[in-house]
Design a protein around this motif. Structure first.
Motif, mmCIF file in Angstrom:
data_model
loop_
_atom_site.group_PDB
_atom_site.id
_atom_site.type_symbol
_atom_site.label_atom_id
_atom_site.label_comp_id
_atom_site.label_asym_id
_atom_site.label_seq_id
_atom_site.Cartn_x
_atom_site.Cartn_y
_atom_site.Cartn_z
ATOM 1 N N VAL A 1 71.087 23.692 22.461
ATOM 2 C CA VAL A 1 70.439 22.836 23.373
ATOM 3 C C VAL A 1 70.446 23.458 24.763
ATOM 4 O O VAL A 1 71.418 23.591 25.562
ATOM 5 N N LYS B 1 68.338 23.059 27.628
ATOM 6 C CA LYS B 1 67.915 22.162 28.592
ATOM 7 C C LYS B 1 68.676 22.570 29.923
ATOM 8 O O LYS B 1 70.035 22.707 29.718
ATOM 9 N N ASN C 1 64.117 19.222 26.569
ATOM 10 C CA ASN C 1 63.903 17.979 26.325
ATOM 11 C C ASN C 1 62.867 17.540 27.412
ATOM 12 O O ASN C 1 62.700 16.449 27.590
ATOM 13 N N ILE D 1 63.296 18.009 22.054
ATOM 14 C CA ILE D 1 64.398 17.005 21.609
ATOM 15 C C ILE D 1 64.254 15.690 22.679
ATOM 16 O O ILE D 1 65.350 15.039 22.647
ATOM 17 N N MET E 1 66.168 11.441 13.178
ATOM 18 C CA MET E 1 67.107 11.886 14.155
ATOM 19 C C MET E 1 67.637 10.505 14.872
ATOM 20 O O MET E 1 67.055 9.622 14.904
ATOM 21 N N ILE F 1 70.479 9.388 18.258
ATOM 22 C CA ILE F 1 71.643 9.961 19.242
ATOM 23 C C ILE F 1 72.411 8.563 19.408
ATOM 24 O O ILE F 1 72.174 7.639 20.226
ATOM 25 N N MET G 1 76.316 16.163 18.243
ATOM 26 C CA MET G 1 76.169 16.932 19.524
ATOM 27 C C MET G 1 77.476 17.507 19.517
ATOM 28 O O MET G 1 78.418 17.408 18.711
ATOM 29 N N SER G 2 77.739 18.063 20.949
ATOM 30 C CA SER G 2 78.938 18.968 21.063
ATOM 31 C C SER G 2 80.224 17.947 20.739
ATOM 32 O O SER G 2 81.285 18.564 20.122
ATOM 33 N N ARG H 1 72.582 19.305 17.110
ATOM 34 C CA ARG H 1 72.154 19.861 18.372
ATOM 35 C C ARG H 1 73.126 19.835 19.287
ATOM 36 O O ARG H 1 73.862 18.705 20.054
ATOM 37 N N ILE H 2 73.534 21.357 19.842
ATOM 38 C CA ILE H 2 74.625 21.427 20.545
ATOM 39 C C ILE H 2 74.282 22.274 21.891
ATOM 40 O O ILE H 2 73.887 23.404 21.815
ATOM 41 N N GLY H 3 74.642 21.693 23.074
ATOM 42 C CA GLY H 3 74.403 22.137 24.316
ATOM 43 C C GLY H 3 75.711 22.682 24.906
ATOM 44 O O GLY H 3 76.158 23.719 25.081
ATOM 45 N N THR H 4 76.620 21.594 25.635
ATOM 46 C CA THR H 4 77.693 22.071 26.182
ATOM 47 C C THR H 4 78.661 22.810 25.674
ATOM 48 O O THR H 4 79.305 23.719 26.219
ATOM 49 N N ARG I 1 76.566 21.553 31.689
ATOM 50 C CA ARG I 1 75.138 21.749 32.631
ATOM 51 C C ARG I 1 75.517 21.090 33.945
ATOM 52 O O ARG I 1 76.405 20.142 34.434
ATOM 53 N N ARG J 1 68.761 12.376 29.422
ATOM 54 C CA ARG J 1 67.686 12.651 28.788
ATOM 55 C C ARG J 1 66.492 11.859 29.288
ATOM 56 O O ARG J 1 66.186 10.866 28.824
HETATM 57 C C1 LIG Z 1 71.324 17.092 25.820
HETATM 58 C C2 LIG Z 1 71.368 16.822 24.486
HETATM 59 C C3 LIG Z 1 72.006 17.408 23.444
HETATM 60 C C4 LIG Z 1 73.235 18.105 23.485
HETATM 61 O O1 LIG Z 1 74.184 17.402 24.030
HETATM 62 P P1 LIG Z 1 75.636 18.298 24.443
HETATM 63 O O2 LIG Z 1 76.617 16.943 24.606
HETATM 64 O O3 LIG Z 1 75.519 19.173 25.383
HETATM 65 O O4 LIG Z 1 75.928 19.114 23.281
HETATM 66 C C5 LIG Z 1 71.536 16.923 22.070
HETATM 67 N N1 LIG Z 1 70.516 16.116 21.799
HETATM 68 C C6 LIG Z 1 69.968 15.692 22.753
HETATM 69 C C7 LIG Z 1 68.853 14.780 22.377
HETATM 70 C C8 LIG Z 1 70.086 15.911 24.109
HETATM 71 O O5 LIG Z 1 69.187 15.476 25.033
#
Ligand SMILES: *Cc1c(COP(=O)(O)O)cnc(C)c1O
Length: 240
Positions: free
Chosen positions: A39, A41, A62, A83, A165, A167, A206-207, A222-225, A231, A237
């Motif tokens: 991820v 973003k 996103n 996403i 999907m 969250i 996620m993370s 879905r992994i960002g951090t 960030r 979102r």
């Molecule tokens: C930002 C986001 C993520 C990633 O989140 P992290 O906690 O940073 O891994 C995953 N899915 C969606 C839909 C997001 O908006």
């Protein structure tokens, strides 16, 4: 964003891949059955290019505006999934920019996607978003409504439903997300019964909780951090 050091990215990526593999082994799954969506973003193109140098090709964004500016600056083999929450006036761009739209949560938006995909002479793979905890503040289909609308969604000519999907509510304790992951998996099974066909994808985790999600059947995490670091922007979102 300062986190554009390829060495750190490569280390984070290796560590995440190891954790994905370990979670798969725990429940007897093939590690190849889990796709890592990075991820990206809020992160600049340099960070994404460094990630590509590190061997990551699949990214999640996103916001349409942001993606439209960034994607052309990251040429090469990169693939992109959306996403965020999609509004109808952004569907045309989304169909053009992304290989998969995660987060379809109404017939209206699904119809618009099908229409725009037809104009672009393609079919658009999507995941349907589910509001697994019934949170008023969250997007996503209530489970029963999804089952009711499924055949109508599936009849749209240029829409391909690839799965679900969700969250779940944020919790610092990953184990607390497990019931929501189980719920999404159960719903997938029920949706498959309605459609009479398998839905290959379950995008969850996620993370903070991806290992639990994998144990419960996630095929896309879905992994960002955990890959890119925190960030800087407080963007969550938001609606684009
Ligand atoms: C930002 C986001 C993520 C990633 O989140 P992290 O906690 O940073 O891994 C995953 N899915 C969606 C839909 C997001 O908006």
């Amino acid at each position: 964003m300062i986190y554009d050091c390829p060495v750190s990215f490569a280390e984070n990526l290796a560590s995440i891949q190891q954790r994905i593999q370990a979670a798969c082994v725990r429940v007897g799954r093939d590690p190849g059955s889990v796709t890592l969506l990075a991820v990206s973003k809020t992160h600049p193109p340099e960070t994404i290019r460094a990630a590509m140098d590190g061997g990551q090709w699949l990214f999640g964004e996103n916001k349409i505006q942001e993606a439209k500016a960034k994607i052309p600056l990251c040429p090469g083999k990169a693939r992109w999934q959306f996403i965020g929450h999609l509004q109808s006036n952004k569907v045309r761009d989304a169909v053009e920019l992304f290989e998969l739209i995660q987060g379809v949560d109404s017939l209206n938006i699904a119809r618009e996607i099908s229409k725009r995909a037809e104009q672009a002479a393609k079919t658009m793979p999507v995941l349907l978003e589910v509001n697994v905890a019934g949170e008023g503040s969250k997007f996503g289909y209530p489970p029963e409504q999804l089952l009711m609308e499924l055949n109508e969604l599936n009849a749209l000519p240029r829409l391909e439903i690839h799965g679900l999907m969700a969250i779940p509510p944020y919790t610092p304790v990953p184990e607390k997300a497990r019931p929501y992951f189980q719920k999404l998996h159960d719903l997938k099974t029920r949706a498959e019964a309605v459609l009479g066909a398998p839905l290959p994808q379950l995008s969850m985790g996620m993370s903070g909780d991806f290992e639990v999600a994998i144990e419960e059947g996630a095929t896309i995490v879905r992994i960002g951090t955990a890959l890119f670091g925190e960030r800087v922007s407080s963007q969550q979102r938001s609606v684009d």
